[in-house]
Motif scaffolding. Structure first.
Motif, PDB file in Angstrom:
ATOM      1  N   THR A  36     -15.563   6.840  28.581  1.00  0.00           N
ATOM      2  CA  THR A  36     -14.709   5.943  27.803  1.00  0.00           C
ATOM      3  C   THR A  36     -15.122   4.482  27.865  1.00  0.00           C
ATOM      4  O   THR A  36     -15.056   3.793  26.840  1.00  0.00           O
ATOM      5  CB  THR A  36     -13.243   6.099  28.243  1.00  0.00           C
ATOM      6  OG1 THR A  36     -12.899   7.477  28.191  1.00  0.00           O
ATOM      7  CG2 THR A  36     -12.304   5.309  27.348  1.00  0.00           C
ATOM      8  N   THR A  82      -6.818   9.830  32.613  1.00  0.00           N
ATOM      9  CA  THR A  82      -7.489  11.117  32.479  1.00  0.00           C
ATOM     10  C   THR A  82      -7.313  11.912  33.771  1.00  0.00           C
ATOM     11  O   THR A  82      -6.493  11.544  34.622  1.00  0.00           O
ATOM     12  CB  THR A  82      -8.965  10.940  32.061  1.00  0.00           C
ATOM     13  OG1 THR A  82      -9.533  12.200  31.756  1.00  0.00           O
ATOM     14  CG2 THR A  82      -9.777  10.219  33.110  1.00  0.00           C
ATOM     15  N   ASP A 123      -5.114  13.464  23.009  1.00  0.00           N
ATOM     16  CA  ASP A 123      -6.177  14.458  23.189  1.00  0.00           C
ATOM     17  C   ASP A 123      -6.193  15.516  22.091  1.00  0.00           C
ATOM     18  O   ASP A 123      -7.257  15.887  21.601  1.00  0.00           O
ATOM     19  CB  ASP A 123      -6.016  15.161  24.537  1.00  0.00           C
ATOM     20  CG  ASP A 123      -6.615  14.370  25.693  1.00  0.00           C
ATOM     21  OD1 ASP A 123      -7.356  13.415  25.433  1.00  0.00           O
ATOM     22  OD2 ASP A 123      -6.337  14.719  26.850  1.00  0.00           O
ATOM     23  N   MET A 238     -16.511  15.998  29.448  1.00  0.00           N
ATOM     24  CA  MET A 238     -17.475  15.013  28.958  1.00  0.00           C
ATOM     25  C   MET A 238     -18.810  15.067  29.716  1.00  0.00           C
ATOM     26  O   MET A 238     -19.864  14.799  29.155  1.00  0.00           O
ATOM     27  CB  MET A 238     -16.894  13.600  29.110  1.00  0.00           C
ATOM     28  CG  MET A 238     -15.538  13.405  28.469  1.00  0.00           C
ATOM     29  SD  MET A 238     -15.639  13.314  26.672  1.00  0.00           S
ATOM     30  CE  MET A 238     -13.892  13.249  26.271  1.00  0.00           C
ATOM     31  N   LYS A 260     -17.752  15.045  24.219  1.00  0.00           N
ATOM     32  CA  LYS A 260     -17.806  13.621  23.889  1.00  0.00           C
ATOM     33  C   LYS A 260     -17.322  13.303  22.481  1.00  0.00           C
ATOM     34  O   LYS A 260     -16.613  12.310  22.277  1.00  0.00           O
ATOM     35  CB  LYS A 260     -19.214  13.065  24.103  1.00  0.00           C
ATOM     36  CG  LYS A 260     -19.245  11.540  24.015  1.00  0.00           C
ATOM     37  CD  LYS A 260     -20.613  10.959  24.295  1.00  0.00           C
ATOM     38  CE  LYS A 260     -20.585   9.442  24.160  1.00  0.00           C
ATOM     39  NZ  LYS A 260     -21.924   8.850  24.355  1.00  0.00           N
ATOM     40  N   LEU A 263     -13.702  12.569  22.386  1.00  0.00           N
ATOM     41  CA  LEU A 263     -13.352  11.205  22.781  1.00  0.00           C
ATOM     42  C   LEU A 263     -13.608  10.233  21.641  1.00  0.00           C
ATOM     43  O   LEU A 263     -12.763   9.377  21.331  1.00  0.00           O
ATOM     44  CB  LEU A 263     -14.165  10.790  24.009  1.00  0.00           C
ATOM     45  CG  LEU A 263     -14.118   9.302  24.386  1.00  0.00           C
ATOM     46  CD1 LEU A 263     -12.709   8.894  24.791  1.00  0.00           C
ATOM     47  CD2 LEU A 263     -15.101   9.004  25.503  1.00  0.00           C
ATOM     48  N   GLU A 264     -14.757  10.355  20.994  1.00  0.00           N
ATOM     49  CA  GLU A 264     -15.115   9.426  19.926  1.00  0.00           C
ATOM     50  C   GLU A 264     -14.122   9.504  18.768  1.00  0.00           C
ATOM     51  O   GLU A 264     -13.842   8.499  18.110  1.00  0.00           O
ATOM     52  CB  GLU A 264     -16.540   9.714  19.444  1.00  0.00           C
ATOM     53  CG  GLU A 264     -17.590   9.399  20.499  1.00  0.00           C
ATOM     54  CD  GLU A 264     -18.975   9.914  20.139  1.00  0.00           C
ATOM     55  OE1 GLU A 264     -19.067  10.786  19.240  1.00  0.00           O
ATOM     56  OE2 GLU A 264     -19.951   9.461  20.762  1.00  0.00           O
ATOM     57  N   ILE A 267     -10.957   7.480  19.922  1.00  0.00           N
ATOM     58  CA  ILE A 267     -11.107   6.177  20.569  1.00  0.00           C
ATOM     59  C   ILE A 267     -10.439   5.061  19.764  1.00  0.00           C
ATOM     60  O   ILE A 267      -9.829   4.146  20.333  1.00  0.00           O
ATOM     61  CB  ILE A 267     -12.600   5.865  20.848  1.00  0.00           C
ATOM     62  CG1 ILE A 267     -12.734   4.880  22.004  1.00  0.00           C
ATOM     63  CG2 ILE A 267     -13.323   5.371  19.616  1.00  0.00           C
ATOM     64  CD1 ILE A 267     -12.503   5.485  23.346  1.00  0.00           C
TER      65      ILE A 267
END
Length: 280
Positions: A36, A82, A123, A238, A260, A263-264, A267
């Protein structure tokens, strides 16, 4: 070399942290694997924001004390929580969104000017959006989900909201799997939910929302021999980018979805919730 000479060698493109910089954080235990900071700081840079996100390594025992201290920091904007802190954050926030309350966990918190903490859970939204960006529409799918913790719960609710037809929950603690199944059926009465994890082959999407695979010594989240080429296999972990589950799926010719991109995909939503970027 003098301090003055060292200062002259700092590249002009480096974003200097000053007394005016707004600080954000990610809270985890362990912390080594998080991606992150790199991703969020790139967003801050792209938008020309005088902000920085830094990693905080805090144990579960120390979490309440740290959170109470963060309330007092007037240049602090918020944080991402997290593993293993997402469920604990639910009780530490002053206010949470309906999504966080249903899921039973918080992964993104905004600090208001008066120190109040407002939490949400992103999430599930991030997971579904990451799959859509890869061309996978989950609507109508049968899903085999490993885990019943914060990330898995969020993914389960995100998938339910996106219209999957069935979710089987597999968890080391059957009690937690049953509890998640009950919350899902209460929120989505038309959704088929099971905790009988013996049948993997007849599911189309396999998702690991647990931490199994972060360490080389971890047990397999599922029996890898039961993966076949027509499966879609996703992992929320991740680091490593290609987990043992994803490596096994790849070797069988299955389509894989690493953690990943999840997450992107969320974000920007995190930056907006924490107040670094304006809400839509």
């Amino acid at each position: 070399m003098s301090d003055h000479q060292k200062a002259e060698k700092i590249p002009e493109k480096v974003n200097l942290i000053t007394g005016k910089t707004r600080v954000f954080a990610i809270l985890a235990d362990p912390i080594y694997h998080v991606k992150t900071p790199q991703t969020m700081n790139a967003v801050f840079d792209a938008h020309g924001l005088d902000c920085v996100l830094v990693p905080f390594h805090v144990s579960p025992a120390g979490l309440p004390v740290l959170v109470e201290g963060l309330r007092k920091l007037q240049n602090f904007g918020g944080f991402i929580a997290t593993v293993p802190h997402k469920p604990s954050m639910l009780a530490l926030c002053d206010e949470v969104t309906d999504a966080a309350r249903h899921i039973g966990a918080v992964n993104c918190v905004r600090r208001e000017e008066d120190g109040r903490l407002v939490g949400t859970m992103l999430d599930g939204i991030g997971f579904v959006e990451a799959m859509r960006l890869r061309g996978a529409d989950v609507s109508g799918m049968k899903v085999f989900l490993v885990g019943a913790g914060g990330a898995s719960s969020a993914i389960a609710f995100g998938l339910a909201d996106a219209g999957v037809s069935h979710i089987t929950i597999s968890n080391r603690s059957v009690v937690r799997a049953v509890e998640l199944a009950s919350r899902l059926t209460a929120a989505y009465p038309g959704l088929s939910v099971s905790t009988d994890d013996q049948d993997i082959e007849h599911h189309y999407l396999i998702v690991n929302g647990s931490t199994l695979g972060m360490q080389s010594s971890d047990a397999q989240p599922i029996d890898f021999t039961r993966i076949h080429a027509t499966h879609l296999v996703a992992d929320a972990i991740m680091e490593p980018a290609i987990t043992p589950l994803l490596a096994a799926a790849q070797s069988k010719g299955a389509t894989i979805f690493p953690g990943k991109p999840m997450l992107e995909a969320q974000i920007l939503l995190m930056a907006k919730h924490m107040g670094a970027l304006p809400q839509d």
